[in-house]
Design a protein around this motif. Structure first.
Motif, PDB file in Angstrom:
ATOM      1  N   GLY A 182       0.814  -1.204   0.000  1.00 27.85           N
ATOM      2  CA  GLY A 182       0.000   0.000   0.000  1.00 27.85           C
ATOM      3  C   GLY A 182       0.848   1.254   0.000  1.00 27.85           C
ATOM      4  N   ALA A 183       1.936   1.227   0.774  1.00 29.98           N
ATOM      5  CA  ALA A 183       2.837   2.376   0.815  1.00 29.98           C
ATOM      6  C   ALA A 183       3.490   2.621  -0.540  1.00 29.98           C
ATOM      7  CB  ALA A 183       3.898   2.164   1.886  1.00 29.98           C
ATOM      8  N   LEU A 184       3.835   1.567  -1.255  1.00 28.28           N
ATOM      9  CA  LEU A 184       4.436   1.722  -2.589  1.00 28.28           C
ATOM     10  C   LEU A 184       3.480   2.423  -3.543  1.00 28.28           C
ATOM     11  CD1 LEU A 184       6.248  -1.717  -2.894  1.00 28.28           C
ATOM     12  CD2 LEU A 184       7.354   0.516  -3.191  1.00 28.28           C
ATOM     13  N   GLU A 185       2.217   2.053  -3.500  1.00 31.43           N
ATOM     14  CA  GLU A 185       1.230   2.697  -4.374  1.00 31.43           C
ATOM     15  C   GLU A 185       1.080   4.168  -4.006  1.00 31.43           C
ATOM     16  OE1 GLU A 185      -0.863   2.556  -7.658  1.00 31.43           O
ATOM     17  OE2 GLU A 185      -0.661   0.554  -6.785  1.00 31.43           O
ATOM     18  N   ALA A 186       1.121   4.477  -2.711  1.00 32.39           N
ATOM     19  CA  ALA A 186       1.031   5.874  -2.290  1.00 32.39           C
ATOM     20  C   ALA A 186       2.268   6.653  -2.729  1.00 32.39           C
ATOM     21  CB  ALA A 186       0.875   5.942  -0.773  1.00 32.39           C
ATOM     22  N   TRP A 187       3.432   6.085  -2.554  1.00 29.52           N
ATOM     23  CA  TRP A 187       4.671   6.748  -2.978  1.00 29.52           C
ATOM     24  C   TRP A 187       4.697   6.941  -4.493  1.00 29.52           C
ATOM     25  CZ3 TRP A 187       9.501   8.285  -0.732  1.00 29.52           C
ATOM     26  CH2 TRP A 187       9.511   8.293   0.668  1.00 29.52           C
ATOM     27  N   LYS A 188       4.061   6.043  -5.231  1.00 31.15           N
ATOM     28  CA  LYS A 188       3.947   6.220  -6.684  1.00 31.15           C
ATOM     29  C   LYS A 188       3.305   7.551  -7.011  1.00 31.15           C
ATOM     30  CE  LYS A 188       0.226   5.380  -8.535  1.00 31.15           C
ATOM     31  NZ  LYS A 188      -1.083   4.820  -8.949  1.00 31.15           N
ATOM     32  N   MET A 189       2.217   7.857  -6.312  1.00 33.18           N
ATOM     33  CA  MET A 189       1.521   9.116  -6.574  1.00 33.18           C
ATOM     34  C   MET A 189       2.339  10.310  -6.111  1.00 33.18           C
ATOM     35  SD  MET A 189      -2.485   8.166  -5.893  1.00 33.18           S
ATOM     36  CE  MET A 189      -2.355   6.708  -4.896  1.00 33.18           C
ATOM     37  N   VAL A 190       3.005  10.177  -4.986  1.00 32.46           N
ATOM     38  CA  VAL A 190       3.816  11.276  -4.473  1.00 32.46           C
ATOM     39  C   VAL A 190       4.988  11.558  -5.415  1.00 32.46           C
ATOM     40  CG1 VAL A 190       5.313  12.007  -2.576  1.00 32.46           C
ATOM     41  CG2 VAL A 190       3.148  10.854  -2.084  1.00 32.46           C
ATOM     42  N   ALA A 191       5.675  10.515  -5.865  1.00 30.54           N
ATOM     43  CA  ALA A 191       6.846  10.692  -6.732  1.00 30.54           C
ATOM     44  C   ALA A 191       6.480  11.302  -8.075  1.00 30.54           C
ATOM     45  CB  ALA A 191       7.544   9.355  -6.953  1.00 30.54           C
ATOM     46  N   LEU A 197       5.895  17.094  -1.346  1.00 31.27           N
ATOM     47  CA  LEU A 197       5.512  15.993  -0.468  1.00 31.27           C
ATOM     48  C   LEU A 197       6.558  14.885  -0.526  1.00 31.27           C
ATOM     49  CD1 LEU A 197       3.199  15.397   1.451  1.00 31.27           C
ATOM     50  CD2 LEU A 197       2.008  14.236  -0.415  1.00 31.27           C
ATOM     51  N   PHE A 198       7.116  14.642  -1.708  1.00 33.33           N
ATOM     52  CA  PHE A 198       8.180  13.645  -1.857  1.00 33.33           C
ATOM     53  C   PHE A 198       9.360  14.011  -0.960  1.00 33.33           C
ATOM     54  CE2 PHE A 198      12.062  12.036  -3.774  1.00 33.33           C
ATOM     55  CZ  PHE A 198      11.743  10.722  -4.091  1.00 33.33           C
ATOM     56  N   GLN A 199       9.737  15.281  -0.971  1.00 33.92           N
ATOM     57  CA  GLN A 199      10.847  15.737  -0.138  1.00 33.92           C
ATOM     58  C   GLN A 199      10.515  15.573   1.348  1.00 33.92           C
ATOM     59  OE1 GLN A 199      12.413  19.536  -1.263  1.00 33.92           O
ATOM     60  NE2 GLN A 199      13.502  19.847   0.673  1.00 33.92           N
ATOM     61  N   ASN A 200       9.276  15.894   1.717  1.00 38.20           N
ATOM     62  CA  ASN A 200       8.856  15.735   3.112  1.00 38.20           C
ATOM     63  C   ASN A 200       8.920  14.277   3.554  1.00 38.20           C
ATOM     64  OD1 ASN A 200       8.324  18.470   3.078  1.00 38.20           O
ATOM     65  ND2 ASN A 200       6.109  18.249   2.928  1.00 38.20           N
ATOM     66  N   ALA A 284      17.858   7.970  -9.864  1.00 39.65           N
ATOM     67  CA  ALA A 284      18.586   7.461  -8.706  1.00 39.65           C
ATOM     68  C   ALA A 284      17.928   7.895  -7.405  1.00 39.65           C
ATOM     69  CB  ALA A 284      20.036   7.947  -8.757  1.00 39.65           C
ATOM     70  N   ARG A 285      17.461   9.134  -7.372  1.00 39.60           N
ATOM     71  CA  ARG A 285      16.836   9.649  -6.151  1.00 39.60           C
ATOM     72  C   ARG A 285      15.529   8.919  -5.846  1.00 39.60           C
ATOM     73  NH1 ARG A 285      14.695  15.836  -5.285  1.00 39.60           N
ATOM     74  NH2 ARG A 285      14.138  15.646  -3.080  1.00 39.60           N
ATOM     75  N   VAL A 286      14.728   8.671  -6.875  1.00 38.84           N
ATOM     76  CA  VAL A 286      13.459   7.978  -6.666  1.00 38.84           C
ATOM     77  C   VAL A 286      13.709   6.531  -6.259  1.00 38.84           C
ATOM     78  CG1 VAL A 286      11.341   7.164  -7.783  1.00 38.84           C
ATOM     79  CG2 VAL A 286      12.164   9.480  -8.219  1.00 38.84           C
ATOM     80  N   GLU A 287      14.634   5.862  -6.915  1.00 42.60           N
ATOM     81  CA  GLU A 287      14.898   4.467  -6.569  1.00 42.60           C
ATOM     82  C   GLU A 287      15.398   4.354  -5.124  1.00 42.60           C
ATOM     83  OE1 GLU A 287      17.168   0.470  -8.249  1.00 42.60           O
ATOM     84  OE2 GLU A 287      17.033   2.270  -9.497  1.00 42.60           O
ATOM     85  N   THR A 288      16.279   5.242  -4.725  1.00 39.93           N
ATOM     86  CA  THR A 288      16.780   5.231  -3.347  1.00 39.93           C
ATOM     87  C   THR A 288      15.650   5.480  -2.353  1.00 39.93           C
ATOM     88  OG1 THR A 288      18.973   5.985  -4.028  1.00 39.93           O
ATOM     89  CG2 THR A 288      18.371   6.322  -1.720  1.00 39.93           C
ATOM     90  N   ALA A 289      14.763   6.423  -2.679  1.00 40.89           N
ATOM     91  CA  ALA A 289      13.638   6.729  -1.796  1.00 40.89           C
ATOM     92  C   ALA A 289      12.695   5.538  -1.669  1.00 40.89           C
ATOM     93  CB  ALA A 289      12.883   7.950  -2.318  1.00 40.89           C
ATOM     94  N   LEU A 335       8.945   9.750 -15.656  1.00 39.89           N
ATOM     95  CA  LEU A 335       9.214  10.968 -14.896  1.00 39.89           C
ATOM     96  C   LEU A 335      10.183  11.867 -15.657  1.00 39.89           C
ATOM     97  CD1 LEU A 335       9.688   9.735 -11.196  1.00 39.89           C
ATOM     98  CD2 LEU A 335       7.590  10.382 -12.388  1.00 39.89           C
ATOM     99  N   THR A 336       9.868  13.155 -15.702  1.00 47.61           N
ATOM    100  CA  THR A 336      10.815  14.148 -16.223  1.00 47.61           C
ATOM    101  C   THR A 336      11.503  14.872 -15.079  1.00 47.61           C
ATOM    102  OG1 THR A 336       9.092  15.838 -16.366  1.00 47.61           O
ATOM    103  CG2 THR A 336       9.463  14.468 -18.320  1.00 47.61           C
ATOM    104  N   ASP A 337      10.915  14.776 -13.889  1.00 45.67           N
ATOM    105  CA  ASP A 337      11.480  15.347 -12.671  1.00 45.67           C
ATOM    106  C   ASP A 337      10.694  14.762 -11.504  1.00 45.67           C
ATOM    107  OD1 ASP A 337      12.972  16.849 -10.921  1.00 45.67           O
ATOM    108  OD2 ASP A 337      12.504  18.787 -11.825  1.00 45.67           O
ATOM    109  N   ILE A 338      11.141  15.029 -10.285  1.00 45.52           N
ATOM    110  CA  ILE A 338      10.355  14.615  -9.127  1.00 45.52           C
ATOM    111  C   ILE A 338       9.028  15.365  -9.157  1.00 45.52           C
ATOM    112  CG2 ILE A 338      10.259  14.485  -6.628  1.00 45.52           C
ATOM    113  CD1 ILE A 338      12.501  12.816  -7.781  1.00 45.52           C
TER     114      ILE A 338
END
Length: 364
Positions: A182-191, A197-200, A284-289, A335-338
């Motif tokens: 469930g968290a992965l699906e939520a992070w999908k929308m945030v990213a 929100l991604f930074q937070n 790289a940033r998204v994968e690490t997050a 993605l073109t950016d976060i």
């Protein structure tokens, strides 16, 4: 999202777009408003895990309480017929309540749309994945087997719920795996939708309730602009789904949907990088997050699954996907950016070039 009074949108045509009407609270309290004579469909596991649930429902004198086993097998024409048969005597003003994860919600959405050409629908998600995603947006679907392979969601409807009950105690029995998916699906929308929100989130992980509220707000913002996917705006919500659905299918659905989306996001980052759409630093940033936050599965899992299937089988699954273009190109969210995504057509040679790395479990 603010809670609306029961019945506020009953004047709309059955299944028409309705703003999200979220009601948070204990199940015993929110269920007290359920109209008598409703049809309730509940996941058997949920009923067993939460023994106070059935008595609370029976107090509302339902037309019937149908217990079915959730899971991908529930998204079948057989399950749909079972729900339709149980609700055949409902009036057009009747209510169908779906209590369970996304698969229960999907088949009940289909049934609510078909019964009497549309009855009132109440969603009660009991998994984090259903709470952040599938219970919102009006979509319901069943799977179909094509040439021996199960294709996800090729037959479906739009039928928006009039209410969604979010009952925190129903999430207490979730396993670590269910919380992760469930968290992965939520992070999908945030990213893909909200850089701030991604930074937070990367600084401080959100609580479960905060995660649900944020994800539902983001998805509702998109759905309100394109409620029936006619303008293409909702495609952004498919980030990670193109290859995620493939991985689900080749695992014969032993890989959960959320985990599949997580691995599918890694594939989408790879495709974006190879096409020059997704900058290396962003990928790289998204994968690490995803690794440090919700805990996306290792790339070795992708390799193990893809090695089970021939390349032509993967191509057949992709060709049957509803997100494929007329010429067979993949319409992928990249993605073109976060927090910024766009839909790009990806040709077969472009994604096939990544196949050797994917089957080795390494980043291309």
């Amino acid at each position: 999202m603010t809670s609306l009074p029961p019945g506020a949108y009953t004047s709309l045509p059955p299944g028409a777009y309705r703003p999200a009407n979220d009601r948070w609270g204990a199940f015993s309290r929110v269920s007290a408003t359920l109209p008598e004579g409703s049809l309730v469909v509940v996941d058997k596991r949920v009923a067993k895990l939460h023994p106070s649930l059935l008595p609370a429902l029976q107090a509302r004198r339902p037309h019937a309480i149908l217990q079915i086993m959730g899971g991908e097998r529930a998204k079948s024409f057989e399950s749909l017929e079972q729900v339709l048969s149980a609700g055949i005597m409902l009036p057009r003003s009747g209510t169908l309540v779906a209590i369970g994860g996304g698969t229960i919600g999907d088949v009940c959405t289909m049934a609510a749309h078909l019964l009497k050409r549309g009855v009132r629908l109440v969603q009660v998600p009991t998994t984090l994945l259903a709470a952040v995603d599938s219970s919102l947006g009006g979509k319901g679907a069943v799977d179909v087997t094509v040439n021996g392979q199960v294709v996800k969601n090729p037959v479906g409807v739009f039928h928006y719920a009039e209410e969604t009950w979010l009952c925190p105690e129903l999430f207490e029995s979730l396993s670590d795996t269910q919380r992760r998916e469930g968290a992965l699906e939520a992070w999908k929308m945030v990213a893909s939708l909200d850089a701030q929100l991604f930074q937070n989130y990367t600084r401080r992980p959100p609580s479960l309730e905060r995660l649900v509220k944020d994800a539902r707000r983001l998805k509702e913002t998109v759905c309100a602009q394109d409620p029936y996917e006619q303008q293409g705006l909702r495609r952004v919500l498919n980030f990670g789904h193109t290859f995620g659905h493939v991985l689900e299918s080749v695992s014969r659905f032993k890989l959960s949907h959320g985990d599949a989306v997580g691995l599918g996001m890694l594939c989408a980052l790879d495709v974006g990088r190879s096409l020059g759409v997704t900058p290396d630093k962003v990928a790289a940033r998204v994968e690490t997050a995803l690794e440090k936050g919700p805990g996306v599965l290792n790339r070795k899992r992708t390799a193990a699954l893809l090695k089970r299937a021939a390349l032509e089988d993967i191509e057949a699954l992709l060709a049957a996907d509803k997100k494929t273009g007329a010429a067979g190109e993949l319409r992928m969210v990249l993605l073109t950016d976060i927090g910024v995504a766009e839909v790009r057509d990806v040709s077969a040679p472009e994604w096939r070039a990544l196949w050797p790395a994917w089957t080795k479990g390494v980043r291309p």
